[in-house]
Design a protein around this motif. Sequence first.
Motif, mmCIF file in Angstrom:
data_model
loop_
_atom_site.group_PDB
_atom_site.id
_atom_site.type_symbol
_atom_site.label_atom_id
_atom_site.label_comp_id
_atom_site.label_asym_id
_atom_site.label_seq_id
_atom_site.Cartn_x
_atom_site.Cartn_y
_atom_site.Cartn_z
ATOM 1 N N ALA A 446 9.765 85.383 80.352
ATOM 2 C CA ALA A 446 10.485 86.493 79.720
ATOM 3 C C ALA A 446 11.519 87.010 80.710
ATOM 4 C CB ALA A 446 9.526 87.609 79.323
ATOM 5 N N GLU A 447 12.697 87.318 80.193
ATOM 6 C CA GLU A 447 13.786 87.820 81.039
ATOM 7 C C GLU A 447 14.581 88.849 80.253
ATOM 8 O OE1 GLU A 447 16.502 89.002 83.438
ATOM 9 O OE2 GLU A 447 14.871 87.721 84.170
ATOM 10 N N TYR A 448 14.881 89.971 80.913
ATOM 11 C CA TYR A 448 15.570 91.071 80.239
ATOM 12 C C TYR A 448 17.034 90.758 79.963
ATOM 13 C CZ TYR A 448 17.126 95.845 79.321
ATOM 14 O OH TYR A 448 17.660 96.962 78.738
ATOM 15 N N SER A 449 17.685 90.032 80.881
ATOM 16 C CA SER A 449 19.126 89.772 80.773
ATOM 17 C C SER A 449 19.401 88.478 80.022
ATOM 18 C CB SER A 449 19.745 89.680 82.174
ATOM 19 O OG SER A 449 21.043 89.131 82.126
ATOM 20 N N ARG A 450 20.213 88.559 78.973
ATOM 21 C CA ARG A 450 20.561 87.349 78.232
ATOM 22 C C ARG A 450 21.412 86.418 79.093
ATOM 23 N NH1 ARG A 450 20.472 84.948 73.538
ATOM 24 N NH2 ARG A 450 19.307 86.606 72.523
ATOM 25 N N ASN A 451 22.275 86.943 79.941
ATOM 26 C CA ASN A 451 23.086 86.083 80.795
ATOM 27 C C ASN A 451 22.218 85.262 81.738
ATOM 28 O OD1 ASN A 451 25.561 86.821 79.735
ATOM 29 N ND2 ASN A 451 25.855 88.498 81.173
ATOM 30 N N VAL A 452 21.171 85.865 82.265
ATOM 31 C CA VAL A 452 20.279 85.136 83.149
ATOM 32 C C VAL A 452 19.449 84.128 82.350
ATOM 33 C CG1 VAL A 452 18.447 85.345 84.871
ATOM 34 C CG2 VAL A 452 20.222 87.081 84.734
ATOM 35 N N MET A 453 19.151 84.459 81.096
ATOM 36 C CA MET A 453 18.397 83.522 80.260
ATOM 37 C C MET A 453 19.168 82.224 80.042
ATOM 38 S SD MET A 453 15.677 82.660 78.738
ATOM 39 C CE MET A 453 14.702 84.158 78.820
ATOM 40 N N HIS A 454 20.522 82.279 80.051
ATOM 41 C CA HIS A 454 21.308 81.039 79.994
ATOM 42 C C HIS A 454 20.844 80.089 81.097
ATOM 43 C CE1 HIS A 454 25.045 83.311 78.220
ATOM 44 N NE2 HIS A 454 24.003 83.341 77.425
ATOM 45 N N VAL A 455 20.739 80.640 82.317
ATOM 46 C CA VAL A 455 20.366 79.830 83.463
ATOM 47 C C VAL A 455 18.932 79.332 83.311
ATOM 48 C CG1 VAL A 455 20.200 79.777 85.972
ATOM 49 C CG2 VAL A 455 21.942 81.190 84.884
ATOM 50 N N ALA A 456 18.030 80.212 82.887
ATOM 51 C CA ALA A 456 16.623 79.845 82.748
ATOM 52 C C ALA A 456 16.441 78.720 81.740
ATOM 53 C CB ALA A 456 15.808 81.069 82.324
ATOM 54 N N ARG A 457 17.087 78.837 80.593
ATOM 55 C CA ARG A 457 16.910 77.824 79.552
ATOM 56 C C ARG A 457 17.475 76.475 79.999
ATOM 57 N NH1 ARG A 457 13.563 76.670 75.957
ATOM 58 N NH2 ARG A 457 13.603 78.755 75.070
ATOM 59 N N VAL A 458 18.647 76.479 80.613
ATOM 60 C CA VAL A 458 19.232 75.214 81.050
ATOM 61 C C VAL A 458 18.422 74.626 82.200
ATOM 62 C CG1 VAL A 458 21.296 74.132 82.024
ATOM 63 C CG2 VAL A 458 21.520 75.846 80.222
ATOM 64 N N ASN A 459 17.889 75.478 83.070
ATOM 65 C CA ASN A 459 17.041 74.996 84.161
ATOM 66 C C ASN A 459 15.816 74.264 83.616
ATOM 67 O OD1 ASN A 459 15.866 74.570 86.658
ATOM 68 N ND2 ASN A 459 15.217 76.681 86.922
ATOM 69 N N THR A 460 15.094 74.867 82.686
ATOM 70 C CA THR A 460 13.902 74.212 82.126
ATOM 71 C C THR A 460 14.295 72.981 81.318
ATOM 72 O OG1 THR A 460 13.959 75.773 80.249
ATOM 73 C CG2 THR A 460 12.486 76.295 82.077
ATOM 74 N N LEU A 461 15.412 73.062 80.620
ATOM 75 C CA LEU A 461 15.881 71.927 79.829
ATOM 76 C C LEU A 461 16.132 70.720 80.719
ATOM 77 C CD1 LEU A 461 16.895 71.268 76.853
ATOM 78 C CD2 LEU A 461 19.172 71.715 77.738
ATOM 79 N N MET A 462 16.829 70.919 81.812
ATOM 80 C CA MET A 462 17.147 69.815 82.711
ATOM 81 C C MET A 462 15.908 69.274 83.407
ATOM 82 S SD MET A 462 20.741 71.108 84.370
ATOM 83 C CE MET A 462 20.684 69.850 85.621
ATOM 84 N N ASN A 463 14.851 70.064 83.456
ATOM 85 C CA ASN A 463 13.597 69.598 84.025
ATOM 86 C C ASN A 463 12.660 69.023 82.966
ATOM 87 O OD1 ASN A 463 13.105 70.274 87.111
ATOM 88 N ND2 ASN A 463 14.443 71.856 86.275
ATOM 89 N N GLY A 464 13.189 68.798 81.760
ATOM 90 C CA GLY A 464 12.417 68.147 80.714
ATOM 91 C C GLY A 464 11.577 69.072 79.864
ATOM 92 N N ALA A 465 11.622 70.373 80.127
ATOM 93 C CA ALA A 465 10.766 71.312 79.407
ATOM 94 C C ALA A 465 11.555 72.037 78.325
ATOM 95 C CB ALA A 465 10.150 72.313 80.379
ATOM 96 N N GLN A 466 12.069 71.258 77.350
ATOM 97 C CA GLN A 466 12.894 71.875 76.321
ATOM 98 C C GLN A 466 12.094 72.793 75.402
ATOM 99 O OE1 GLN A 466 12.424 68.593 76.701
ATOM 100 N NE2 GLN A 466 12.391 67.479 74.763
ATOM 101 N N TYR A 467 10.761 72.618 75.387
ATOM 102 C CA TYR A 467 9.930 73.454 74.522
ATOM 103 C C TYR A 467 9.305 74.635 75.261
ATOM 104 C CZ TYR A 467 10.251 69.735 71.046
ATOM 105 O OH TYR A 467 10.717 68.817 70.137
ATOM 106 N N ALA A 468 9.658 74.854 76.518
ATOM 107 C CA ALA A 468 9.133 76.017 77.231
ATOM 108 C C ALA A 468 9.454 77.275 76.438
ATOM 109 C CB ALA A 468 9.738 76.101 78.630
ATOM 110 N N ASP A 469 8.471 78.154 76.325
ATOM 111 C CA ASP A 469 8.633 79.356 75.502
ATOM 112 C C ASP A 469 9.269 80.458 76.347
ATOM 113 O OD1 ASP A 469 8.546 81.347 73.657
ATOM 114 O OD2 ASP A 469 6.404 81.225 73.263
ATOM 115 N N LEU A 470 10.604 80.438 76.410
ATOM 116 C CA LEU A 470 11.362 81.457 77.123
ATOM 117 C C LEU A 470 11.989 82.400 76.113
ATOM 118 C CD1 LEU A 470 13.278 79.223 79.713
ATOM 119 C CD2 LEU A 470 10.965 80.139 79.874
#
Length: 682
Positions: A446-470
């Motif tokens: 969970a992250e309060y900032s949507r701008n930071v969530m961009h980074v979080a989602r792409v980070n998990t995506l590139m690590n193969g975790a496209q289904y991580a519940d962020l």
Amino acid sequence: MPFSDFTNPYQNPANIPQKYRQHIDLQKLFKADGSYVRPAEDPVTMWALQILVEQYGVPIQAMELELNADFAEGTYQSGRRYQGRADVVVYDDRYADSVGNLDVAFIMVEAMEPSKKVGGTEGEGWVDHLNRLNAYMSASPSARYAILTNGKHTVIYRRDLDYPRKLEIIGDLQKYESAREAAQHSFYTVILNPSEPDGIQTGLTPLTRDKFREVLGDTRSGCHSILRDNEGLQPQEAVDAMVKFLFAKWYDEQATIDLVKQTGESRAYVFSVSNETDPERLLVQVRDTFEKAKQWERETLAKKFGDDLGVRLAFNEADVLQFKPHTTMEIVKRLQPWSLRKSSADVKGGVFEDFLSKTFRDDLGQYFTPTPVINLMVGILQPTVNDYVGDPACGSARMLTHVLDYVRKQEYAKAIANNGGNPKGINPEEPTQEFIKFRDNHLFGAEYSRNVMHVARVNTLMNGAQYADLKVMDSLERLSSITGGISEGLPERPGFYLGGLTMILTNPPFGSKLTNANVLKDFAARDGVTKKKGKVVKTISQEVAFINRCLEYLAPNAKLAIVLPDGVLATSSMQDVRDWILRWARLKAVISLPQETFTPYGAGVKTSVVFLEKRETSLSAEAQLELGKEVIEADEDYEVYMARIDDIGYDATGRLSVSEEEAHLPLEIVETVTDFESLSGW
């Protein structure tokens, strides 16, 4: 300009070359008897169409004639609704919808009678046609070039993609490079090759961490510098733009492979340029690749989360990837040789550690925990495929991706051991089915900032975790607003529910105060830390509120690693907080971090990492008073591991105090993890 030599060669339809006259895509020009539908304008359309094919290399199959258009109020003729037909639409032949139809417009052509004067304002004259063409272009998100011609006079325009999307006159078009032509001379092309794994040869090279650091921003020629210099972006804006480019590049690799498997034809990547590449077209292609990546993410997450996607998406509808053609070309040049998908998990994780936290620590430091600290936390907790792991203040999700990488390596070692010590046939990225299940279902952020969530989602995506519940979420909101009123967690509801996680790693924000009376009452209603001597306190520090929330999320006997300022552990005013923590959890370890741990990131506060194990049931203050001695005696039986890290691997300026190889896992971190396991453990 090839359009300048009009002699009306096709006034008679019989003069049209057979390959055009009989082409199924051009039949809209002709009646059943072979004559033109519009005798005055259609010869001009036919002439312009032939020039696009013969002189500019546009494939006929990339064109559509007489495309119906329906424009909403305000786009044409003083706000009236207007329906019309675009004479010729040229599509980008790299893109097709799910049934194979081209769906990204690139050039639009408006033809008119040769007798109409340039600039004429008569009915159906030059000005009317220009307004109509402008409306067509404005209605398309991707159309870049416009051609207005009466045959005797032709004007070529380039549309500004930003509002008000005005048309600017240019001298000529650049040659249209078809997808098939691009595949023939591009250095970076996907081809079928039965001798390669999966029958595909990608033409790209996996990255090393040093190379990624160089490409993204450590040098003046790095992508981050280009974005700052060419576009005038602030550092954080440039980082956000770079994350979008990485998202589009990552998607382009897989989408191109999928197309080759589907069609059997070689394909060049969108992120591939040559001397033939039109920068204007590349801009549109990169922009639309980003749009298709967003669509892919939406469809992928919908399979797991249904329609509840608004807080989970990396990017929303308003997010676009659109910069100057020259900027886009330079970024693509630097990214094109490298494979994000084939690079190891270590390298992909390093993208966000080196690029975001080291290179630009002054600008984004508040979002990042130093890598040695994360490795310390993960090493002490020792997550497994059976854990449900969360971070309620996840920032760029690096703690989650470190957990993912740790579990991946453990499962890979286990798979090799079960295979008689032979790694052959074992995929190090997906070593076991248990790991895949863990990756797809056991990570929560969970992250309060949507701008930071961009980074979080792409980070998990590139690590193969496209289904991580962020999700974008305020983790300190009233619990019922987070859970939807659901009061149970595991085993049915893993995640951010009461008892929904078996492990939490987090570095919550320090320094701010929580003063929302409703939230403070909500914590107190469950014997939270905000209840003091039977009353609800009026304010509490954010880090203490996060301790409370983390312990609520944890199941009995679950583990918590949390970075806290030393004031929580030592000052007399926090004694009631420490007493409350010990009622809810057993203290397993306190590891003191050096003063300089967060100094390079703009925070000088002295911190420690606290490790807790949640009790089977929490003891209320009243119960503790009643049991008194029994509680104390019971708690005397367990050990607490205490340690101090003196060298975190860098000094207060961020300069390394260890070798480059040890930077992420310095010796003192390794020794502390080993000591904990041998002396205490879980």
